[in-house]
Design a protein around this motif. Structure first.
Motif, mmCIF file in Angstrom:
data_model
loop_
_atom_site.group_PDB
_atom_site.id
_atom_site.type_symbol
_atom_site.label_atom_id
_atom_site.label_comp_id
_atom_site.label_asym_id
_atom_site.label_seq_id
_atom_site.Cartn_x
_atom_site.Cartn_y
_atom_site.Cartn_z
ATOM 1 N N GLN A 104 0.848 -1.195 0.000
ATOM 2 C CA GLN A 104 0.000 0.000 0.000
ATOM 3 C C GLN A 104 0.878 1.237 0.000
ATOM 4 O OE1 GLN A 104 -3.643 0.429 0.116
ATOM 5 N NE2 GLN A 104 -2.879 2.420 -0.481
ATOM 6 N N PRO A 105 1.001 1.935 -1.142
ATOM 7 C CA PRO A 105 1.720 3.214 -1.135
ATOM 8 C C PRO A 105 0.880 4.281 -0.453
ATOM 9 C CG PRO A 105 0.778 2.811 -3.293
ATOM 10 C CD PRO A 105 0.489 1.589 -2.472
ATOM 11 N N MET A 106 1.528 5.242 0.164
ATOM 12 C CA MET A 106 0.783 6.286 0.857
ATOM 13 C C MET A 106 1.566 7.585 0.883
ATOM 14 S SD MET A 106 1.055 4.667 4.692
ATOM 15 C CE MET A 106 -0.309 5.655 5.225
ATOM 16 N N ILE A 107 0.833 8.667 1.033
ATOM 17 C CA ILE A 107 1.389 10.017 1.173
ATOM 18 C C ILE A 107 1.042 10.519 2.567
ATOM 19 C CG2 ILE A 107 1.301 12.403 0.368
ATOM 20 C CD1 ILE A 107 2.524 10.755 -1.719
ATOM 21 N N LEU A 108 2.038 11.044 3.259
ATOM 22 C CA LEU A 108 1.830 11.656 4.569
ATOM 23 C C LEU A 108 2.158 13.136 4.468
ATOM 24 C CD1 LEU A 108 3.578 9.040 6.881
ATOM 25 C CD2 LEU A 108 1.154 9.209 6.362
ATOM 26 N N GLY A 109 1.261 13.964 4.935
ATOM 27 C CA GLY A 109 1.512 15.401 4.918
ATOM 28 C C GLY A 109 0.478 16.119 5.778
ATOM 29 N N ARG A 110 0.538 17.432 5.749
ATOM 30 C CA ARG A 110 -0.433 18.246 6.479
ATOM 31 C C ARG A 110 -0.972 19.307 5.535
ATOM 32 N NH1 ARG A 110 -0.326 16.781 11.692
ATOM 33 N NH2 ARG A 110 -1.928 18.333 12.137
ATOM 34 N N VAL A 111 -2.250 19.628 5.698
ATOM 35 C CA VAL A 111 -2.893 20.666 4.902
ATOM 36 C C VAL A 111 -3.724 21.531 5.845
ATOM 37 C CG1 VAL A 111 -2.972 19.321 2.768
ATOM 38 C CG2 VAL A 111 -4.866 19.174 4.404
ATOM 39 N N ALA A 112 -4.096 22.708 5.373
ATOM 40 C CA ALA A 112 -4.977 23.598 6.131
ATOM 41 C C ALA A 112 -6.354 23.586 5.492
ATOM 42 C CB ALA A 112 -4.419 25.013 6.148
ATOM 43 N N ALA A 222 -2.964 13.830 -3.527
ATOM 44 C CA ALA A 222 -2.099 14.170 -2.394
ATOM 45 C C ALA A 222 -0.662 14.399 -2.847
ATOM 46 C CB ALA A 222 -2.158 13.053 -1.353
ATOM 47 N N ALA A 223 -0.195 13.603 -3.814
ATOM 48 C CA ALA A 223 1.178 13.756 -4.302
ATOM 49 C C ALA A 223 1.386 15.112 -4.959
ATOM 50 C CB ALA A 223 1.515 12.633 -5.274
ATOM 51 N N SER A 224 0.364 15.612 -5.652
ATOM 52 C CA SER A 224 0.504 16.921 -6.304
ATOM 53 C C SER A 224 0.614 18.052 -5.287
ATOM 54 C CB SER A 224 -0.688 17.168 -7.232
ATOM 55 O OG SER A 224 -1.896 17.248 -6.473
ATOM 56 N N LEU A 225 0.097 17.845 -4.071
ATOM 57 C CA LEU A 225 0.211 18.855 -3.029
ATOM 58 C C LEU A 225 1.541 18.755 -2.278
ATOM 59 C CD1 LEU A 225 -3.373 18.836 -1.448
ATOM 60 C CD2 LEU A 225 -2.343 20.666 -2.782
ATOM 61 N N TYR A 234 5.805 10.777 -6.645
ATOM 62 C CA TYR A 234 6.505 10.221 -5.488
ATOM 63 C C TYR A 234 5.488 9.896 -4.412
ATOM 64 C CZ TYR A 234 11.399 11.032 -6.793
ATOM 65 O OH TYR A 234 12.634 10.971 -7.385
ATOM 66 N N VAL A 235 5.845 8.950 -3.548
ATOM 67 C CA VAL A 235 5.037 8.629 -2.372
ATOM 68 C C VAL A 235 5.936 8.747 -1.145
ATOM 69 C CG1 VAL A 235 3.477 7.112 -3.624
ATOM 70 C CG2 VAL A 235 5.511 6.149 -2.537
ATOM 71 N N THR A 236 5.315 8.952 0.002
ATOM 72 C CA THR A 236 6.088 9.086 1.237
ATOM 73 C C THR A 236 6.684 7.753 1.657
ATOM 74 O OG1 THR A 236 4.608 10.857 1.936
ATOM 75 C CG2 THR A 236 6.013 9.886 3.621
#
Length: 885
Positions: A104-112, A222-225, A234-236
């Protein structure tokens, strides 16, 4: 059924011993209760600290790498990310590696979220099925989540046509957003995306903590952000599940050969070690405090059991004379101690749970403010933790009982039945000094050989053994000090002083243990105060010198709570420079990456940020802070060069001029250290590079914080208001001044140290119980002596003063010894523990003010808790006291 080898007489003797033990405990129930309380408090602190450590580590893992607990292996590359081509490669390898069950690829990040006043929320990008059927729920076993869709496939398609991106929300966040808007906007680094909620997510099972404010997006969105400047997706990270972990190392090695350099295939345990770096210092500090409490309890139990042996010499002699062996006598006291230790340990479980429950709130707030954001947590005590706590408590009491038990077993029947007290032999003194030297030597060996021992074991075991070795000598030191002070007390305080000094010298085993407990408590307080003074002075000097900006600009949250701050686009710097009051703007980008098994921070700054603009006559020379550092190292503008922090140099043995390599996006990058700087921003080391070189090699134009320098005479508050009014809403800006930053950081540091002080208060309570215990036993042992004094004319006030004088004397000696041991502990923490953990070097500052307070409080509290035993001594009836024994 009798055990083979046991005679009927032996069984009769065993029953007699049991009767004697229970009878003695009932007769001396207050003494037994104090032993139980001492053990309960010590073990409860141990339970609380370990429970806090375990829950905080679990929470930190869940916050920094959520939904990873179901994975067997992780493919990671620090903050740089993993190219999506690795996902295709691993999927194609399903036949060659049959152990691979799912990935399972995933992206980790934060958004407002705009509609929530630009609140920072966690964002997870996942791959979901191409078709969505609202009538069916979806389980993702590799992540441990369950999805309930609320949108039909037709509505899902319309969203895409309308330019709205579908998202999933945690149930708690979905309920809040339902009251605000069905469609909303998320923001990150100058990109605003219009989204619609198509379902809710429920976390199931033990998959690690996940923030309630969590948005799930499609992986490509999510990757585009998160990676807007990359030419390829890319993925995290990639979570891998295996059919079986039986041959995990071989499978891990085969998978490592498939992923591109410098990506790494890690076990969850290895990845967890990197996360533990965040809270390693707190964990070690609390572990040392918990062990210190148990050590204090050990000495108090030893004191109580030594008195028990002395009081029961006559009973021991009778048992020996009727055939009891030395082993049976020793087992009597060991069993008695084990019983009390078991009771105390069982009582410690609810007490420890309560202490942990009281501490988890402040601790989670501290970790959230300083390290990673955590939701509210509840304390869970595992069976393994409770069992280990019970074993620790029982073993502590048994260890404390060994010497008294051997003393009891070593007595001859004729000597034991005599009423005359035994004198301490030279062999006992030699054993005491030798034992102290052995303990201290073993601790020193652990410290010197800590590189060859399990992680942190040498440092932890070393300080505990050295502390015990020093405290073992305390009875001997108490006797020496008592004899030295006898003339002074005789002349200065008369009969009262002489009685106190004489009793101190005659009973070093009893009074010395209490002095050791007082010294241990005072030492821990002195070392904590000294540690705070030393670190605070150095850190705030560094902040004033190197972090010299007037304002700090971040997104979504201020720099003081940077764990929830969002990256910003570099173009915001041009807007800030457009203000006439702004003289210089320094963009700073932080980038976490793995280096030699640890997480370090790469800090990218503009090396030309302080260059004066042509014709700018008002530019001041920037004679301090980063400007001075950059002028001292102009070679930092060259590609592949870096400034390294002093702790980086110490931890990894990299000197100025040395070459080293770090992980890039698709290759390793060779660096040359051109200088060293003091930097306390990360405990595993920092590397400072030019942001132009960073942008080219990491394809990243984002900024974490803008350091804003104002022109001389500018109104700082007015500039702050202007920035907030112009870009606060559109850019989600958070602006904070240098002064406010210093205040908040100081408060955060004191919150961390406040937990250590709270822990020491409980240790101090154990010590004060020991003082009460020792003085009360002293009164009981001296009833005949005190009765004779009363019969020849001593007044009640003189008896009261004599007992209180002894308490004062123990408080003075304990405070002085604690001051000396505390300075030794402070040096140990600064030069060995802290250096091993972080590589930081802080100059040692003696906490004179705090030390004087500690010494004064030790004397006052020792005197105060001596009032009850002293009052009891004055109420004894003369005939009963003289007839005692």
């Amino acid at each position: 059924m009798k055990t083979p080898g046991w005679s009927p007489f032996a069984w009769l003797l065993f029953d007699l011993q049991r009767t004697i033990t229970l009878g003695y405990l009932r007769q001396r129930w207050t003494r037994a209760a104090l032993i139980v309380v001492s053990i309960a408090l010590g073990v409860s602190i141990l339970i609380a600290t370990r429970a806090l450590n375990q829950n905080l580590n679990k929470a930190a893992q869940g916050a920094t790498n959520p939904l990873s607990a179901k994975a067997d292996l992780l493919v990671v590359n620090g903050q740089s990310g993993v190219p999506y081509t690795a996902v295709d490669t691993l999927r194609d390898a399903g036949e060659s590696i049959p152990e691979l069950e799912d990935l399972q690829p995933m992206i980790l990040g934060r958004v407002a979220i705009r509609e929530l006043d630009n609140r920072s929320v966690l964002m997870l990008g996942l791959e979901l099925p191409a078709k969505i059927d609202a009538t069916n729920a979806l389980d993702l076993p590799s992540l441990g989540v369950h999805v309930d869709f609320t949108a039909t496939a037709l509505e899902y398609g319309r969203m895409l046509l309308d330019g709205r991106q579908p998202v999933l929300l945690r149930k708690e966040l979905a309920a809040e957003m339902k009251e605000r808007a069905s469609d909303f906007n998320v923001y990150l680094a100058n990109n605003s995306v219009h989204v619609s909620c198509v379902g809710t997510v429920e976390v199931r099972g033990d998959v690690g903590l996940l923030e309630k404010d969590t948005v799930f997006m499609l992986l490509r969105d999510a990757a585009s952000l998160v990676y807007p400047d990359r030419g390829e997706p890319y993925v995290t990270q990639i979570n891998l599940r295996l059919h079986s972990r039986d041959d995990l190392p071989r499978v891990q090695k085969r998978l490592q050969e498939l992923v591109p350099v410098p990506c790494k295939v890690e076990t969850l345990e290895t990845n967890m070690e990197g996360v533990r770096d965040i809270t390693a210092g707190l964990e070690l500090a609390f572990s040392i405090g918990g062990a210190g409490a148990l050590v204090v309890g050990l000495f108090l139990v030893y004191n109580a059991l030594s008195v028990s042996v002395a009081e029961r010499r006559h009973d021991i002699g009778i048992l020996r004379s009727v055939g009891a062996t030395r082993g049976q006598i020793a087992s009597l006291f060991v069993a008695e101690a084990a019983l009390l230790g078991l009771i105390g340990s069982l009582l410690a479980i609810p007490v420890g749970y309560g202490l942990a429950a009281l501490g988890i709130g402040p601790m989670s707030r501290i970790v959230s403010d300083v390290f990673v954001p955590l939701d509210s947590m509840s304390i869970q005590l595992s069976w393994r933790l409770m069992l280990s706590a019970i074993i620790s408590g029982v073993l502590t009491t048994i260890l404390a009982a060994l010497i008294p038990a051997l003393q009891a077993a070593g007595q001859e029947p004729a000597d034991a039945v005599r009423r005359a007290p035994l004198s301490l032999h030279l062999a006992y003194r030699v054993l005491q000094v030798g034992g102290s030297g052995l303990l201290a030597g073993s601790g020193l060996a652990c410290v010197l050989g800590r590189d060859y021992l399990p992680v942190r074991f040498g440092v932890f075991a070393g300080i505990v053994l050295i502390l015990i070795g020093a405290l073992v000598l305390t009875p001997l030191m108490a006797e020496i000090v008592g004899r030295f002070l006898q003339p002074f007390f005789r002349h200065a305080l008369g009969l009262v002083g002489r009685l106190a000094a004489d009793n101190l010298a005659k009973s070093p085993g009893r009074t010395g243990i209490v002095i050791a407990a007082l010294a241990a408590t005072g030492a821990m307080t002195v070392q904590t105060s000294g540690f705070i003074n030393s670190t605070e002075a150095a850190i705030f000097t560094w902040l004033d010198d190197k972090i010299a900006a007037d304002l700090f600009v971040t997104a979504a949250s201020p720099i003081t709570t940077g764990t929830t701050a969002l990256p910003m686009h570099e173009s915001l710097g041009d807007k800030l420079r457009s203000l006439p009051e702004v003289q210089a703007v320094l963009p700073v980008r932080t980038h976490a990456l793995e280096f030699r098994g640890r997480i370090i921070i790469l800090i990218a700054i503009d090396t030309d940020a302080f260059d004066a603009k042509p014709g700018d006559a008002s530019a001041h020379p920037f004679e301090h802070g980063l400007a001075q550092t950059l002028r001292a190292h102009p070679e930092l503008r060259e590609p592949g060069t870096a400034l390294i922090s002093e702790n980086f140099a110490a931890l990894y043995h990299v000197a100025t001029g040395d070459h080293f390599t770090i992980d890039g996006l698709d290759r390793t990058l060779e660096m040359r250290a051109v200088g060293q700087v003091v930097d306390y921003s990360w405990n595993r080391g920092t590397v400072i590079v030019d942001r132009k070189w960073y942008r080219a090699n990491y394809k990243d134009h984002q900024v974490n914080v803008f350091d804003v320098y104002l022109r001389p005479g500018s109104d700082r508050a007015a500039v702050e208001r202007t920035m907030t009014e112009r870009w606060g809403q559109s850019e989600a800006l958070a602006v904070i001044s240098r002064e406010e930053t210093s205040k908040v950081l100081a408060r955060q540091l004191r919150q961390v140290y406040g937990m250590a002080y709270a822990q020491e208060c409980v240790v101090g309570l154990v010590s004060l119980l020991g003082v009460i215990f020792a003085l009360f036993i002293s009164v009981l042992q001296r009833r005949r002596e005190l009765g004779l004094l009363r019969s020849i004319g001593a007044t009640r006030s003189q008896i009261l003063a004599a007992v209180l004088a002894e308490a004062v004397l123990m408080g003075i000696i304990g405070a002085v010894l604690g001051f000396g041991i505390g300075l030794l502990l402070q040096w140990y923490l600064l030069d060995i523990v802290l250096f091993d953990e972080s590589g930081f070097v802080f100059p040692m500052r003696i906490p004179w003010n705090a030390s004087m307070i500690v010494i004064g409080l030790s004397i006052v509290l020792a005197t105060a808790v001596g009032l009850w035993p002293a009052y009891y001594a004055t109420r004894m009836r003369i005939p009963e006291a003289i007839q005692y024994e």
